[in-house]
Design an enzyme around this catalytic site. Structure first.
Site, PDB file in Angstrom:
ATOM      1  N   TYR A 180      11.465  69.542  19.674  1.00 63.72           N
ATOM      2  CA  TYR A 180      12.560  68.780  20.299  1.00 63.72           C
ATOM      3  C   TYR A 180      12.153  67.318  20.452  1.00 63.72           C
ATOM      4  N   SER A 213      14.543  60.359  24.982  1.00 57.84           N
ATOM      5  CA  SER A 213      13.940  61.122  26.076  1.00 57.84           C
ATOM      6  C   SER A 213      12.497  60.698  26.302  1.00 57.84           C
ATOM      7  N   ALA A 214      12.073  60.774  27.534  1.00 54.94           N
ATOM      8  CA  ALA A 214      10.671  60.471  27.866  1.00 54.94           C
ATOM      9  C   ALA A 214       9.733  61.451  27.183  1.00 54.94           C
ATOM     10  N   PRO A 268       2.705  76.029  29.822  1.00 51.65           N
ATOM     11  CA  PRO A 268       2.080  75.363  28.678  1.00 51.65           C
ATOM     12  C   PRO A 268       2.863  74.113  28.256  1.00 51.65           C
ATOM     13  N   GLY A 269       2.145  73.049  27.987  1.00 44.46           N
ATOM     14  CA  GLY A 269       2.803  71.823  27.503  1.00 44.46           C
ATOM     15  C   GLY A 269       3.187  70.876  28.615  1.00 44.46           C
ATOM     16  N   ASP A 270       3.147  71.340  29.869  1.00 44.22           N
ATOM     17  CA  ASP A 270       3.504  70.442  30.977  1.00 44.22           C
ATOM     18  C   ASP A 270       2.428  69.389  31.185  1.00 44.22           C
ATOM     19  N   LYS A 320      13.470  63.678  18.519  1.00 48.07           N
ATOM     20  CA  LYS A 320      13.894  62.416  19.156  1.00 48.07           C
ATOM     21  C   LYS A 320      13.116  61.235  18.564  1.00 48.07           C
ATOM     22  N   LEU A 369      13.884  72.353  36.332  1.00 50.72           N
ATOM     23  CA  LEU A 369      13.637  72.706  37.740  1.00 50.72           C
ATOM     24  C   LEU A 369      14.903  72.686  38.585  1.00 50.72           C
ATOM     25  N   TYR A 407      26.525  67.519  30.106  1.00 51.88           N
ATOM     26  CA  TYR A 407      26.160  67.093  31.460  1.00 51.88           C
ATOM     27  C   TYR A 407      26.208  65.563  31.601  1.00 51.88           C
ATOM     28  N   ARG A 451       7.533  64.254  38.655  1.00 53.06           N
ATOM     29  CA  ARG A 451       8.477  63.747  37.654  1.00 53.06           C
ATOM     30  C   ARG A 451       9.318  62.618  38.221  1.00 53.06           C
ATOM     31  N   ASP A 468      33.090  66.930  20.637  1.00 53.66           N
ATOM     32  CA  ASP A 468      32.088  67.911  21.057  1.00 53.66           C
ATOM     33  C   ASP A 468      32.380  69.264  20.407  1.00 53.66           C
TER      34      ASP A 468
HETATM   35  P1  NAD Z   1      24.126  68.899  27.214  1.00 54.23           P
HETATM   36  O1  NAD Z   1      23.679  70.029  26.398  1.00 54.23           O
HETATM   37  O2  NAD Z   1      24.761  69.134  28.526  1.00 54.23           O
HETATM   38  O3  NAD Z   1      25.144  67.976  26.394  1.00 54.23           O
HETATM   39  C1  NAD Z   1      25.052  67.833  24.999  1.00 54.23           C
HETATM   40  C2  NAD Z   1      26.464  68.011  24.459  1.00 54.23           C
HETATM   41  O4  NAD Z   1      26.441  67.846  23.053  1.00 54.23           O
HETATM   42  C3  NAD Z   1      27.030  69.413  24.739  1.00 54.23           C
HETATM   43  O5  NAD Z   1      28.337  69.308  25.232  1.00 54.23           O
HETATM   44  C4  NAD Z   1      26.997  70.095  23.382  1.00 54.23           C
HETATM   45  O6  NAD Z   1      28.056  71.030  23.234  1.00 54.23           O
HETATM   46  C5  NAD Z   1      27.161  68.900  22.447  1.00 54.23           C
HETATM   47  N1  NAD Z   1      26.591  69.091  21.097  1.00 54.23           N
HETATM   48  C6  NAD Z   1      25.349  69.501  20.778  1.00 54.23           C
HETATM   49  N2  NAD Z   1      25.211  69.541  19.438  1.00 54.23           N
HETATM   50  C7  NAD Z   1      26.404  69.108  18.907  1.00 54.23           C
HETATM   51  C8  NAD Z   1      26.886  68.921  17.593  1.00 54.23           C
HETATM   52  N3  NAD Z   1      26.142  69.212  16.530  1.00 54.23           N
HETATM   53  N4  NAD Z   1      28.144  68.456  17.424  1.00 54.23           N
HETATM   54  C9  NAD Z   1      28.932  68.186  18.501  1.00 54.23           C
HETATM   55  N5  NAD Z   1      28.531  68.348  19.786  1.00 54.23           N
HETATM   56  C10 NAD Z   1      27.274  68.810  19.968  1.00 54.23           C
HETATM   57  O7  NAD Z   1      22.864  67.935  27.374  1.00 54.23           O
HETATM   58  P2  NAD Z   1      22.690  66.643  28.292  1.00 54.23           P
HETATM   59  O8  NAD Z   1      21.723  66.985  29.382  1.00 54.23           O
HETATM   60  O9  NAD Z   1      24.005  66.053  28.621  1.00 54.23           O
HETATM   61  O10 NAD Z   1      21.912  65.679  27.280  1.00 54.23           O
HETATM   62  C11 NAD Z   1      22.628  64.743  26.510  1.00 54.23           C
HETATM   63  C12 NAD Z   1      21.618  64.024  25.638  1.00 54.23           C
HETATM   64  O11 NAD Z   1      20.569  63.485  26.456  1.00 54.23           O
HETATM   65  C13 NAD Z   1      20.922  64.931  24.618  1.00 54.23           C
HETATM   66  O12 NAD Z   1      20.770  64.194  23.426  1.00 54.23           O
HETATM   67  C14 NAD Z   1      19.550  65.197  25.237  1.00 54.23           C
HETATM   68  O13 NAD Z   1      18.559  65.398  24.239  1.00 54.23           O
HETATM   69  C15 NAD Z   1      19.301  63.913  25.985  1.00 54.23           C
HETATM   70  N6  NAD Z   1      18.410  64.063  27.140  1.00 54.23           N
HETATM   71  C16 NAD Z   1      18.697  64.964  28.115  1.00 54.23           C
HETATM   72  C17 NAD Z   1      17.813  65.096  29.211  1.00 54.23           C
HETATM   73  C18 NAD Z   1      18.064  66.112  30.296  1.00 54.23           C
HETATM   74  O14 NAD Z   1      17.092  66.511  30.971  1.00 54.23           O
HETATM   75  N7  NAD Z   1      19.284  66.513  30.530  1.00 54.23           N
HETATM   76  C19 NAD Z   1      16.675  64.281  29.304  1.00 54.23           C
HETATM   77  C20 NAD Z   1      16.439  63.364  28.298  1.00 54.23           C
HETATM   78  C21 NAD Z   1      17.322  63.249  27.216  1.00 54.23           C
HETATM   79  C1  WQD Z   2       9.984  69.484  36.009  1.00 55.09           C
HETATM   80  C2  WQD Z   2       8.792  69.925  36.828  1.00 55.09           C
HETATM   81  C3  WQD Z   2       7.573  71.754  35.847  1.00 55.09           C
HETATM   82  C4  WQD Z   2      10.870  74.647  36.302  1.00 55.09           C
HETATM   83  C5  WQD Z   2      12.223  68.551  30.541  1.00 55.09           C
HETATM   84  C6  WQD Z   2      12.079  68.386  29.066  1.00 55.09           C
HETATM   85  C7  WQD Z   2      12.349  66.958  28.686  1.00 55.09           C
HETATM   86  C8  WQD Z   2      13.679  66.495  29.269  1.00 55.09           C
HETATM   87  C9  WQD Z   2      13.736  66.709  30.759  1.00 55.09           C
HETATM   88  C10 WQD Z   2      15.335  66.659  27.529  1.00 55.09           C
HETATM   89  C11 WQD Z   2       7.568  70.243  35.969  1.00 55.09           C
HETATM   90  C12 WQD Z   2       8.209  72.163  37.176  1.00 55.09           C
HETATM   91  C13 WQD Z   2      10.093  73.504  36.296  1.00 55.09           C
HETATM   92  C14 WQD Z   2      10.513  75.719  37.150  1.00 55.09           C
HETATM   93  C15 WQD Z   2       8.635  74.458  37.945  1.00 55.09           C
HETATM   94  N1  WQD Z   2      14.773  67.160  28.647  1.00 55.09           N
HETATM   95  N2  WQD Z   2       9.000  73.411  37.113  1.00 55.09           N
HETATM   96  N3  WQD Z   2       9.402  75.585  37.947  1.00 55.09           N
HETATM   97  O1  WQD Z   2       9.546  69.575  31.794  1.00 55.09           O
HETATM   98  O2  WQD Z   2       9.653  67.359  33.056  1.00 55.09           O
HETATM   99  O3  WQD Z   2      11.245  67.795  31.184  1.00 55.09           O
HETATM  100  O4  WQD Z   2      13.506  68.123  30.973  1.00 55.09           O
HETATM  101  O5  WQD Z   2      15.071  65.619  26.997  1.00 55.09           O
HETATM  102  O6  WQD Z   2      12.362  66.900  27.299  1.00 55.09           O
HETATM  103  O7  WQD Z   2      10.738  68.676  28.722  1.00 55.09           O
HETATM  104  O8  WQD Z   2      11.490  69.016  33.327  1.00 55.09           O
HETATM  105  O9  WQD Z   2      12.713  70.303  35.018  1.00 55.09           O
HETATM  106  O10 WQD Z   2      11.507  71.558  33.153  1.00 55.09           O
HETATM  107  O11 WQD Z   2      10.183  70.447  34.971  1.00 55.09           O
HETATM  108  O12 WQD Z   2       7.635  74.356  38.661  1.00 55.09           O
HETATM  109  O13 WQD Z   2      11.181  76.793  37.188  1.00 55.09           O
HETATM  110  O14 WQD Z   2       9.117  71.138  37.502  1.00 55.09           O
HETATM  111  O15 WQD Z   2       6.282  72.288  35.706  1.00 55.09           O
HETATM  112  O16 WQD Z   2       6.419  69.824  36.696  1.00 55.09           O
HETATM  113  P1  WQD Z   2      10.352  68.462  32.353  1.00 55.09           P
HETATM  114  P2  WQD Z   2      11.544  70.409  34.105  1.00 55.09           P
END
Ligand code: NAD
Ligand code: WQD
Length: 339
Positions: free
Chosen positions: A150, A126-127, A294-296, A154, A201, A13, A232, A33
């Protein structure tokens, strides 16, 4: 531009949107990838948007030999490391798998970079490392308090980078702590496209909007927030991609590392998201209040001063932009017809 940029996990993404931002800025970019959570067809759609072929190598960041071959074939100036598993729920079920992929993958990648003499890396953090923060907006100095495997993976990754930078000043790391990415590219050709059922969400709301899921479950309406639902810091993926460009340019021009939050600094509630998405798709989206998940935490919001002062980064897009671009993506032919 001397040297290419390697996007590990670049078919995902955030990586796919960052790919477009880097190419537009004049970088030559390679995607690496294993497609564990993305579709190979994304490279064809990136080529369509750019009007130019995409160099993509299929492989796993835990495969040293594959990485050595790639670094031998290409002069890589820097790596942006997106490749990780990111589901909190899945990490609780498979902590070892998350450590192997996220921590093991980073260490293997760094060792390959070291052998190739490539010492610049932008890291997707990540936050979630903040756990339940004492203060919001949350500064980068807040304590590490991750509450799941997870988030802890990080934290461990950040500690590896800290250790390496302390041991060898030749390394430069841009550590970016994202809050809640959302939205999609304006073309409607790429967007959030998880292989499994999303926990987040915004993709859930999108599935209700297209009729795939009957209604939105709002996890808790008794939080200490203005409307009782979780708050958020949603950041448009296009803003996030630009943040990566600024981080990369800073590493390459200064050789100095940085660690910054990437967020808007403003909080939006679950009901705000539902209202914005309802406006974007032209229908009142159905929802039901359920128990807290849980955990939110009640509120997650970035303190954004450092990103502004260090990188000159500020977000430009709104929650409405995120919902409108997401709606365009999930109703696009590209999304509906992709293999
Ligand atoms: P995503 O899953 O869409 O993209 C991750 C990509 O990495 C995927 O294409 C997957 O196929 C690839 N991948 C995973 N493990 C691999 C491996 N071992 N070797 C090669 N490719 C691999 O996720 P995203 O939302 O694009 O997130 C990207 C990064 O940002 C991640 O590190 C994630 O932890 C971090 N992040 C995401 C969010 C979020 O909410 N999307 C928030 C904070 C941090
Ligand atoms: C957002 C808000 C839920 C789904 C997560 C990961 C975090 C990061 C970002 C990777 C919260 C509420 C959600 C639903 C709902 N990812 N919610 N109904 O939990 O802030 O963060 O994604 O790094 O590590 O924890 O994001 O989109 O899951 O939730 O009410 O079906 O929406 O309670 O308040 P979150 P989220």
């Amino acid at each position: 531009m001397a040297g290419k940029i390697l996007l590990a996990g670049g078919a995902g993404y955030i990586g796919s949107h960052t790919y477009l931002a880097l190419v537009a800025a004049g970088f030559e970019v390679i995607i690496f990838d294993n497609f564990v959570n993305s579709h190979p067809s994304v490279t064809e759609r990136l080529a369509e948007i750019n009007g130019a072929p995409v160099t993509c190598v299929t492989g796993d960041v835990r495969d040293s030999a594959a990485l050595d071959r790639l670094f031998a074939q290409h002069d890589i100036a820097a790596v942006v490391h997106f490749a990780a598993l990111k589901s909190v729920a899945d990490s609780v079920k498979d902590p070892l798998g998350y450590l192997d992929n996220n921590l093991g993958g980073l260490v293997t990648l760094l060792a390959a970079m070291d052998r190739a003499g490539c010492r610049n890396l932008v890291f997707s953090s990540s936050a979630t490392v903040y756990g339940i923060p004492d203060e919001t907006p949350t500064p980068e100095t807040a304590e590490h308090r991750a509450m799941n495997p997870y988030g802890r993976s990080k934290i461990m990754c950040e500690e590896v980078l800290e250790e390496l930078a302390a041991a060898d000043a030749g390394w430069a790391f841009g550590i970016l702590r994202y809050f809640n990415p959302a939205g999609a590219h304006p073309s409607g050709l790429i967007g959030e496209d998880p292989k499994d059922v999303p926990n987040n969400l915004m993709p859930f709301v999108a599935k209700v909007a297209i009729g795939e899921i009957a209604q939105i479950k709002v996890f808790g309406n008794d939080y200490p927030t203005p409307d009782g639902t979780g708050v958020r810091d949603y950041i448009h993926v296009e803003d996030l991609a630009r943040g990566h460009l600024l981080s990369l340019q800073s590493l390459l021009s200064t050789g100095q590392g940085h660690l910054v939050n990437l967020g808007t600094g403003k909080g939006q509630s679950v009901l705000d998201v539902i209202d914005a998405y309802s406006a974007a798709c032209g229908q009142d989206l159905p929802f039901v209040f359920e128990a807290r998940r849980p955990g939110d935490v009640p509120i997650y919001c970035a303190q954004t001063d450092l990103a502004k002062s260090v990188l000159g980064f500020e977000t430009e897009k709104s929650l409405a932009d995120m919902c409108e671009s997401s709606w365009h993506w999930v109703t696009s032919q590209a999304h509906l017809t992709r293999p």
